[in-house]
Design an enzyme around this catalytic site. Structure first.
Site, short mmCIF file in Angstrom:
data_model
loop_
_atom_site.label_atom_id
_atom_site.label_comp_id
_atom_site.label_asym_id
_atom_site.label_seq_id
_atom_site.Cartn_x
_atom_site.Cartn_y
_atom_site.Cartn_z
N ARG A 236 -121.79 24.21 -78.62
CA ARG A 236 -120.97 23.16 -79.25
C ARG A 236 -120.77 22.04 -78.59
O ARG A 236 -120.68 21.86 -77.39
CB ARG A 236 -119.66 23.76 -79.59
CG ARG A 236 -119.67 24.69 -80.89
CD ARG A 236 -119.62 24.09 -82.20
NE ARG A 236 -119.89 24.99 -83.34
CZ ARG A 236 -120.80 25.50 -83.82
NH1 ARG A 236 -121.94 25.47 -83.35
NH2 ARG A 236 -120.58 26.19 -84.72
N GLU A 265 -120.36 15.05 -84.70
CA GLU A 265 -121.48 15.42 -85.52
C GLU A 265 -121.17 14.82 -86.93
O GLU A 265 -120.08 15.11 -87.29
CB GLU A 265 -122.07 16.92 -85.36
CG GLU A 265 -122.61 17.40 -84.31
CD GLU A 265 -122.91 18.87 -84.48
OE1 GLU A 265 -122.89 19.43 -85.20
OE2 GLU A 265 -123.30 19.29 -83.21
N HIS A 283 -128.47 19.25 -84.48
CA HIS A 283 -128.04 20.55 -85.01
C HIS A 283 -128.69 21.54 -85.87
O HIS A 283 -128.52 21.80 -87.21
CB HIS A 283 -126.40 20.46 -85.44
CG HIS A 283 -125.64 21.61 -85.27
ND1 HIS A 283 -124.35 21.73 -85.23
CD2 HIS A 283 -126.21 23.03 -85.49
CE1 HIS A 283 -123.81 22.96 -85.32
NE2 HIS A 283 -124.71 23.91 -85.40
P1 NAP Z 1 -120.77 35.61 -78.56
O1 NAP Z 1 -121.68 36.58 -78.76
O2 NAP Z 1 -119.23 35.58 -79.00
O3 NAP Z 1 -121.05 34.88 -77.27
C1 NAP Z 1 -120.02 33.91 -76.77
C2 NAP Z 1 -120.18 34.05 -75.27
O4 NAP Z 1 -119.23 32.95 -74.77
C3 NAP Z 1 -119.22 35.45 -74.85
O5 NAP Z 1 -120.27 36.05 -74.11
C4 NAP Z 1 -118.03 34.84 -74.10
O6 NAP Z 1 -117.78 35.97 -73.23
C5 NAP Z 1 -118.41 33.50 -73.75
N1 NAP Z 1 -117.24 32.47 -73.61
C6 NAP Z 1 -116.49 32.73 -74.59
N2 NAP Z 1 -115.28 31.56 -74.18
C7 NAP Z 1 -115.50 31.25 -72.81
C8 NAP Z 1 -115.07 30.72 -71.79
N3 NAP Z 1 -113.90 29.73 -72.01
N4 NAP Z 1 -115.53 30.58 -70.38
C9 NAP Z 1 -116.96 31.28 -70.55
N5 NAP Z 1 -117.73 31.96 -71.33
C10 NAP Z 1 -116.95 31.94 -72.50
O7 NAP Z 1 -121.23 34.48 -79.63
P2 NAP Z 1 -122.87 34.23 -80.02
O8 NAP Z 1 -123.17 34.59 -81.40
O9 NAP Z 1 -123.63 34.10 -79.19
O10 NAP Z 1 -122.66 32.50 -80.55
C11 NAP Z 1 -122.37 31.58 -79.48
C12 NAP Z 1 -121.99 30.18 -80.09
O11 NAP Z 1 -123.37 29.43 -80.21
C13 NAP Z 1 -121.14 30.09 -81.34
O12 NAP Z 1 -119.93 29.99 -81.05
C14 NAP Z 1 -121.66 28.60 -81.87
O13 NAP Z 1 -120.68 27.83 -81.32
C15 NAP Z 1 -122.91 28.41 -81.34
N6 NAP Z 1 -124.07 28.34 -82.17
C16 NAP Z 1 -124.80 27.37 -82.31
C17 NAP Z 1 -125.84 27.24 -83.42
C18 NAP Z 1 -126.77 25.92 -83.41
O14 NAP Z 1 -127.18 25.74 -84.39
N7 NAP Z 1 -126.84 24.98 -82.40
C19 NAP Z 1 -126.03 28.41 -84.02
C20 NAP Z 1 -125.35 29.45 -83.91
C21 NAP Z 1 -124.28 29.54 -82.98
P3 NAP Z 1 -116.32 36.13 -72.66
O15 NAP Z 1 -115.50 36.39 -73.92
O16 NAP Z 1 -116.21 37.27 -71.78
O17 NAP Z 1 -115.67 34.69 -72.01
C1 8YV Z 2 -124.76 26.32 -88.62
C2 8YV Z 2 -124.13 27.12 -86.14
O1 8YV Z 2 -125.89 25.33 -88.62
O2 8YV Z 2 -123.47 29.28 -86.73
C3 8YV Z 2 -123.30 28.47 -86.23
O3 8YV Z 2 -122.26 28.33 -85.17
O4 8YV Z 2 -123.77 26.21 -85.61
C4 8YV Z 2 -125.07 26.92 -87.15
O5 8YV Z 2 -125.85 28.03 -87.47
C5 8YV Z 2 -123.44 25.90 -89.03
O6 8YV Z 2 -122.35 26.56 -88.40
C6 8YV Z 2 -123.23 25.71 -90.42
O7 8YV Z 2 -124.23 24.48 -90.80
#
Ligand code: NAP
Ligand code: 8YV
Length: 325
Positions: A236, A265, A283
């Site tokens: 993010r 964004e 994104h």
């Molecule tokens: P997840 O499995 O919940 O992983 C998030 C990790 O972040 C956890 O291991 C957590 O561990 C760590 N974390 C949370 N808060 C923290 C903090 N303050 N300091 C250090 N570590 C921290 O989630 P995921 O499915 O991998 O997704 C992660 C993120 O990717 C989403 O929340 C979203 O924002 C982003 N994302 C982006 C896209 C894109 O299109 N660019 C798509 C999908 C997701 P701890 O709780 O042990 O700290």
């Molecule tokens: C999506 C994401 O693009 O899942 C997330 O956290 O950032 C992306 O997969 C978004 O949430 C919806 O457009």
């Protein structure tokens, strides 16, 4: 369509994935408003809406409070920073997200973004298309390489692990920082983000956007990453101090950055647009038809499961204890 869910009204504020819209229309009674402003909620809507489905549109405490019969908010996305989930919990409203179904797609994108940043693939293609290969010869050798790099993951969760597997397969070492060590993960753990940044030269952020991660990647972390440092953000935009990042790129504090996400964004700060050695994506981490369809299905399946079986499939931690009324 099921007899039990068709009369239930689901509010969709703003845009939503077309497949999700089609399924909501088929299985429920859909109600649409142009954006997340509570002012759009009429007394009739307030009386009948029991579910809400949203894609990026903020679901604020005001919108939640405007819907007294709301039971569930199905977020289209694994990150749910646009939904006030803590407030939803105080109102006994379930919030669901879309974990796992997008993990591998986002990890693929992270690797593409890293490689594009380090090996300047966009500039190399532009070189060819501009006729410079013929006119001037080969594209200049890139200063940076993936060879010998030490990667650090900020946020070793589902997507972080999928990125780590790809990095390992590409010959990089992997370390990470979470608030606590991840169970069953043998990569080297750092209790602080600064410790991780000092230890690696390639920092990949896939942490969620929360109050505890806000601007966590700041001038101090970028300085710790160092002059050969590469920063990639697929998590993010709110986790980064973007002014500090633009400055670090301009003055050589770090070498390059690849960004898929931004603080405001779809607006990207002029400072980042002007900064050298960047690869910027709008994104698109999960943005394939295949994966977005799976996300749409999971978000609507959560609504169907809630109203037909009384349980959510993928509740977020803040509302895991919420029970159907
Ligand atoms: P997840 O499995 O919940 O992983 C998030 C990790 O972040 C956890 O291991 C957590 O561990 C760590 N974390 C949370 N808060 C923290 C903090 N303050 N300091 C250090 N570590 C921290 O989630 P995921 O499915 O991998 O997704 C992660 C993120 O990717 C989403 O929340 C979203 O924002 C982003 N994302 C982006 C896209 C894109 O299109 N660019 C798509 C999908 C997701 P701890 O709780 O042990 O700290
Ligand atoms: C999506 C994401 O693009 O899942 C997330 O956290 O950032 C992306 O997969 C978004 O949430 C919806 O457009």
């Amino acid at each position: 369509m099921t007899a039990s869910t068709k009369p239930i009204a689901i509010l969709v504020p703003g845009a939503l994935n077309p497949h999700a819209l089609k399924r909501i229309e088929a299985e429920f009674s859909i109600v649409r408003i142009p954006d997340g402003s509570a002012a759009h909620v009429t007394p009739e809507m307030a009386g009948k809406v029991r579910g809400l489905s949203a894609m990026v549109t903020p679901v604020t405490s005001a919108l939640i409070d405007a819907l007294p019969n709301l039971e569930i908010i199905a977020n289209y996305g694994v990150g749910y920073d646009s939904v006030d989930a803590r407030h939803a919990a105080t109102r006994d409203v379930m919030v669901t997200n879309t974990p796992d179904v997008l993990t591998e797609e986002v990890a693929d994108t992270a690797m593409g973004l890293l490689l594009n940043t380090v090996r300047e693939l966009r500039a190399a293609e532009n070189w060819l298309r501009a006729g410079k290969w013929v006119a001037e010869g080969p594209f200049p050798l890139t200063r940076l390489t993936l060879r010998g790099r030490r990667a650090g993951i900020f946020g070793m969760g589902r997507i972080g692990l999928a990125i780590a597997r790809r990095l390992e397969a590409s010959g990089l070492t992997v370390e990470y920082h979470n608030r606590r060590p991840a169970e069953g993960v043998s990569y080297r753990y750092h209790p602080t983000l600064k410790g991780l940044a000092e230890s690696v030269d390639t920092l990949i952020s896939v942490a969620p956007g929360t109050s505890s991660t806000a601007k966590a990647v700041n001038a101090e972390i970028l300085a710790a990453l160092g002059p050969d440092g590469v920063f990639v953000n697929i998590g993010r935009g709110s986790t980064v101090d973007e002014d500090a990042l633009a400055k670090a790129l301009n003055d050589g504090t770090i070498a390059a950055a690849g960004l898929d996400v931004f603080a405001d964004e779809p607006n990207v700060s002029q400072a980042l647009l002007d900064a050298p050695n960047t690869s910027l994506l709008p994104h698109v981490g999960s943005a394939s038809v295949h994966t977005r369809r799976a996300m749409a299905d999971l978000s609507v399946d959560n609504l169907v499961s809630w109203f037909s079986q009384g349980k959510a499939i993928t509740p977020v931690p803040e509302t895991a204890g919420v029970k159907p009324r």
